[in-house]
Each structure stands twice: as structure tokens, then as C-alpha cells.
Design a protein around this motif. Structure first.
Motif, short mmCIF file in Angstrom:
data_model
loop_
_atom_site.label_atom_id
_atom_site.label_comp_id
_atom_site.label_asym_id
_atom_site.label_seq_id
_atom_site.Cartn_x
_atom_site.Cartn_y
_atom_site.Cartn_z
N LYS A 120 0.88 -1.17 0.00
CA LYS A 120 0.00 0.00 0.00
C LYS A 120 0.92 1.22 0.00
N ASP A 173 -1.01 -5.42 -10.92
CA ASP A 173 -2.23 -4.71 -10.61
C ASP A 173 -1.92 -3.45 -9.82
N ARG A 174 -2.72 -2.40 -10.09
CA ARG A 174 -2.54 -1.13 -9.41
C ARG A 174 -3.92 -0.50 -9.23
N GLN A 175 -4.27 -0.17 -7.99
CA GLN A 175 -5.57 0.43 -7.70
C GLN A 175 -5.37 1.64 -6.81
N SER A 176 -5.89 2.80 -7.25
CA SER A 176 -5.79 4.03 -6.48
C SER A 176 -7.06 4.24 -5.67
N GLU A 177 -6.90 4.74 -4.45
CA GLU A 177 -8.04 5.03 -3.59
C GLU A 177 -7.76 6.29 -2.78
N ARG A 206 -4.78 9.62 0.03
CA ARG A 206 -4.67 8.82 -1.19
C ARG A 206 -3.58 7.76 -1.03
N VAL A 217 -2.07 3.95 -3.21
CA VAL A 217 -2.14 3.07 -4.37
C VAL A 217 -1.77 1.68 -3.90
N SER A 218 -2.66 0.75 -4.13
CA SER A 218 -2.38 -0.64 -3.78
C SER A 218 -1.69 -1.28 -4.98
N LEU A 219 -0.46 -1.73 -4.78
CA LEU A 219 0.35 -2.31 -5.84
C LEU A 219 0.51 -3.80 -5.61
N THR A 220 0.28 -4.59 -6.66
CA THR A 220 0.47 -6.03 -6.58
C THR A 220 1.49 -6.44 -7.64
#
Length: 82
Positions: free
Chosen positions: A32, A60-64, A70, A72-75
Motif C-alpha cells: 500500500k 495490478d494497481r488500484q488508487s483510492e 490517497r 495506491v495498492s500495488l500487486t
């Protein structure tokens, strides 16, 4: 010693945590990441590059959130053939 203690609990520089996960033999690395709001995501790009240099590939990359909340969850997955 403090660095090692924090890293074992998921705190520290993303590339150091990625290196530890790689050495452990993990196949997936998730982090995260909290980009600095004033850097236009250049620190995010540098962080992804540093993790990929260790031997991971971003899958995978998801911003929240917004502003200071803010993240970014990085996988990442382990790169094949290393």
C-alpha cells in the motif's frame, strides 16, 4: 535493528520490503503505497521501477482516496526466469 523490526511488520522503503519478500521466496508482493501529493506521481513511478529492479513485475494497481489520504495498492508477481 529498528529497520529490520519495522520491515518485518511491513514498514519501510518499498524496495527494501520487496527485496525481503523476494529473498523469502514469496511469489506475490503487495504494498500500500502513499504517493506524495506534490510530486505528480513521480515517486510512484520510481517506486514501481525500484521494485521491478528487484525481480518483480507489476500486475495490478488500484488508487483510492484523495489528497493526503490517497494511496495506491500495488500487486507484483515474481518475474519468470530470474
Amino acid at each position: 535493528m529498528l529497520k529490520k523490526f519495522l520491515a518485518a511488520r511491513g514498514y519501510g522503503a518499498i524496495d527494501e520490503l520487496a527485496r525481503l519478500a523476494y529473498k523469502r521466496g514469496d511469489t506475490i508482493f503487495v504494498n500500500k503505497f502513499h504517493p506524495r501529493p506534490t510530486k505528480n506521481d513521480t515517486d510512484l513511478a520510481l517506486a514501481i521501477g525500484a521494485v521491478e529492479d528487484v525481480g518483480w513485475v507489476l500486475i495490478d494497481r488500484q488508487s483510492e482516496g484523495e489528497g493526503l489520504t490517497r494511496f495506491v495498492s500495488l500487486t507484483f508477481r515474481r518475474r519468470e526466469g530470474l
